[in-house]
Design an enzyme around this catalytic site. Sequence first.
Site, PDB file in Angstrom:
ATOM      1  N   ARG A  45     -39.969 -47.845  18.979  1.00 24.13           N
ATOM      2  CA  ARG A  45     -39.133 -46.662  18.962  1.00 24.13           C
ATOM      3  C   ARG A  45     -39.791 -45.359  19.558  1.00 24.13           C
ATOM      4  O   ARG A  45     -39.179 -44.372  19.882  1.00 24.13           O
ATOM      5  CB  ARG A  45     -38.606 -46.663  17.707  1.00 24.13           C
ATOM      6  CG  ARG A  45     -37.078 -46.792  17.600  1.00 24.13           C
ATOM      7  CD  ARG A  45     -36.463 -46.367  16.333  1.00 24.13           C
ATOM      8  NE  ARG A  45     -36.713 -47.343  15.292  1.00 24.13           N
ATOM      9  CZ  ARG A  45     -37.278 -46.576  14.073  1.00 24.13           C
ATOM     10  NH1 ARG A  45     -37.517 -45.614  13.911  1.00 24.13           N
ATOM     11  NH2 ARG A  45     -37.722 -47.431  13.207  1.00 24.13           N
ATOM     12  N   TYR A  96     -17.318 -37.034  32.358  1.00 20.96           N
ATOM     13  CA  TYR A  96     -17.398 -38.394  32.068  1.00 20.96           C
ATOM     14  C   TYR A  96     -16.592 -38.919  30.870  1.00 20.96           C
ATOM     15  O   TYR A  96     -16.930 -38.016  29.930  1.00 20.96           O
ATOM     16  CB  TYR A  96     -18.894 -38.841  32.166  1.00 20.96           C
ATOM     17  CG  TYR A  96     -19.168 -40.149  31.531  1.00 20.96           C
ATOM     18  CD1 TYR A  96     -18.519 -41.020  32.096  1.00 20.96           C
ATOM     19  CD2 TYR A  96     -19.680 -40.397  30.328  1.00 20.96           C
ATOM     20  CE1 TYR A  96     -18.787 -42.366  31.690  1.00 20.96           C
ATOM     21  CE2 TYR A  96     -20.061 -41.567  29.743  1.00 20.96           C
ATOM     22  CZ  TYR A  96     -19.419 -42.690  30.594  1.00 20.96           C
ATOM     23  OH  TYR A  96     -19.642 -43.980  29.984  1.00 20.96           O
ATOM     24  N   ASP A 167     -25.695 -33.016  33.628  1.00 19.70           N
ATOM     25  CA  ASP A 167     -25.669 -34.560  33.776  1.00 19.70           C
ATOM     26  C   ASP A 167     -25.996 -34.824  35.288  1.00 19.70           C
ATOM     27  O   ASP A 167     -24.775 -34.255  36.076  1.00 19.70           O
ATOM     28  CB  ASP A 167     -24.457 -34.984  33.274  1.00 19.70           C
ATOM     29  CG  ASP A 167     -24.171 -36.570  33.453  1.00 19.70           C
ATOM     30  OD1 ASP A 167     -24.859 -37.117  34.435  1.00 19.70           O
ATOM     31  OD2 ASP A 167     -23.657 -36.974  32.498  1.00 19.70           O
ATOM     32  N   LYS A 192     -26.915 -46.386  36.372  1.00 17.89           N
ATOM     33  CA  LYS A 192     -26.399 -46.179  37.593  1.00 17.89           C
ATOM     34  C   LYS A 192     -27.239 -46.192  38.767  1.00 17.89           C
ATOM     35  O   LYS A 192     -27.789 -47.023  39.086  1.00 17.89           O
ATOM     36  CB  LYS A 192     -25.448 -44.834  37.622  1.00 17.89           C
ATOM     37  CG  LYS A 192     -24.783 -44.666  36.264  1.00 17.89           C
ATOM     38  CD  LYS A 192     -23.302 -45.521  36.117  1.00 17.89           C
ATOM     39  CE  LYS A 192     -22.867 -45.586  34.783  1.00 17.89           C
ATOM     40  NZ  LYS A 192     -22.353 -44.275  34.350  1.00 17.89           N
TER      41      LYS A 192
HETATM   42  C1  LIG Z   1     -22.243 -43.757  33.113  1.00 17.42           C
HETATM   43  C2  LIG Z   1     -22.211 -42.339  32.675  1.00 17.42           C
HETATM   44  C3  LIG Z   1     -22.667 -41.754  31.484  1.00 17.42           C
HETATM   45  C4  LIG Z   1     -23.085 -42.705  30.374  1.00 17.42           C
HETATM   46  O1  LIG Z   1     -24.028 -43.632  30.556  1.00 17.42           O
HETATM   47  P1  LIG Z   1     -24.299 -45.123  30.070  1.00 17.42           P
HETATM   48  O2  LIG Z   1     -25.326 -45.567  30.576  1.00 17.42           O
HETATM   49  O3  LIG Z   1     -22.947 -45.872  30.508  1.00 17.42           O
HETATM   50  O4  LIG Z   1     -24.245 -44.976  28.742  1.00 17.42           O
HETATM   51  C5  LIG Z   1     -23.162 -40.515  31.546  1.00 17.42           C
HETATM   52  N1  LIG Z   1     -22.556 -39.586  32.426  1.00 17.42           N
HETATM   53  C6  LIG Z   1     -22.027 -39.994  33.430  1.00 17.42           C
HETATM   54  C7  LIG Z   1     -21.870 -39.164  34.562  1.00 17.42           C
HETATM   55  C8  LIG Z   1     -21.808 -41.320  33.745  1.00 17.42           C
HETATM   56  O5  LIG Z   1     -21.375 -41.733  34.812  1.00 17.42           O
END
Ligand SMILES: *Cc1c(COP(=O)(O)O)cnc(C)c1O
Length: 369
Positions: A45, A96, A167, A192
Amino acid sequence: MTSEWAPDSRVVSLGRPPRTPDAPLNTPIVPASSFHAEGPLEYSREGSPTVAALEELLGDLEGGTAVAFSSGMAAVNAALDAVPAGGVVLAPSHSYTGTARRLRELDSVGRITLRTFAADSAESLANGCVGASLVWIETPTNPMMEVTDIRRAVAAAHASGAFVLVDNTFSTPMRQRPLTLGADIALHSVTKFIGGHSDLLMGGLVARDPDLAEFLRTRRVLLGAAPGALEAYLAVRGARTLALRLDRSEETARTIAARLVQHPAVERTLYPGLPSDPGYALMARQATGFGSVLSIVVRGGAEAADRVCLKVRLWTYATSLGGVESLIERRRRWPAESKDVPEGLLRLSVGIENPEDLWRDLDQALRSQ
Ligand SMILES: *Cc1c(COP(=O)(O)O)cnc(C)c1O
């Protein structure tokens, strides 16, 4: 190995074992929860070799210290733990869905005070900064593709004593590096573009200040949000081709966006890479490219948009983004999506297939209404 090499070299070279005879070229998948005592590793962890490879890579690309998490949402929650009890979080009025929902939840139980701003308005952001603890930015926003001025946000936030999180999932460090623009934390859904193959869930936070990174690492330990070794391995392997994938998908996205503007079935095309887009000039100043996600508003609302998703054959009707395969979905099919998002909005994540095939398929789906 640091800034001597360009990002597209570093993304290939970093996060590998030392170059000693017989050492493997790739960091192995180390499936261990526990390690022999008295060394730097104790329990996974807190850290593990395969995860450390991804952290080395991501930290270098963003220009800070990275901590990997089990998903993007785990990273979102870890970052929000840095807000003091009752502290004001200034966030975009739509973003998001997972982040927006979590912020509303934390506000409703009194853990934070949520305040929102219009993502495309520097004035709205500056006014909202007063008294804030954290300024949360997503640029471009998901799925409305609005662009926020990171430098101006940082100036206003820091003047008010707030820290700034960006983000950076849509742009990736190949296109936008928030820490170099003054932000304190960059967030990624590694799920992503960095992973890039829709085969894993992972997240990451990169902090400029090593003490803040240490705080975030402790969040991972206490929230139990550690990624697995297999996921970390896949993420590193996927990241090796990030520069190539993004070059290809971004070029196709630009071509497709320009054609969609002319399309009779399309009411609006939202893509900051179009010179006519309200976010174009700003994004050109703070990023080196516009990425490969775009949205369109289809004429005829939800039903027409749903039909497009059912008519595509090369594109895939599915949620998520940033993979090698092109995805399309109507965002408002999710009950949690913001009501600011039009019912007929389709978010398109352009992949690396043949650009003309992608266009022909999308065009036939839009025309067969
Ligand atoms: C998908 C996404 C998230 C969340 O990520 P996960 O890996 O699905 O938990 C956060 N911010 C943006 C802009 C996203 O597209």
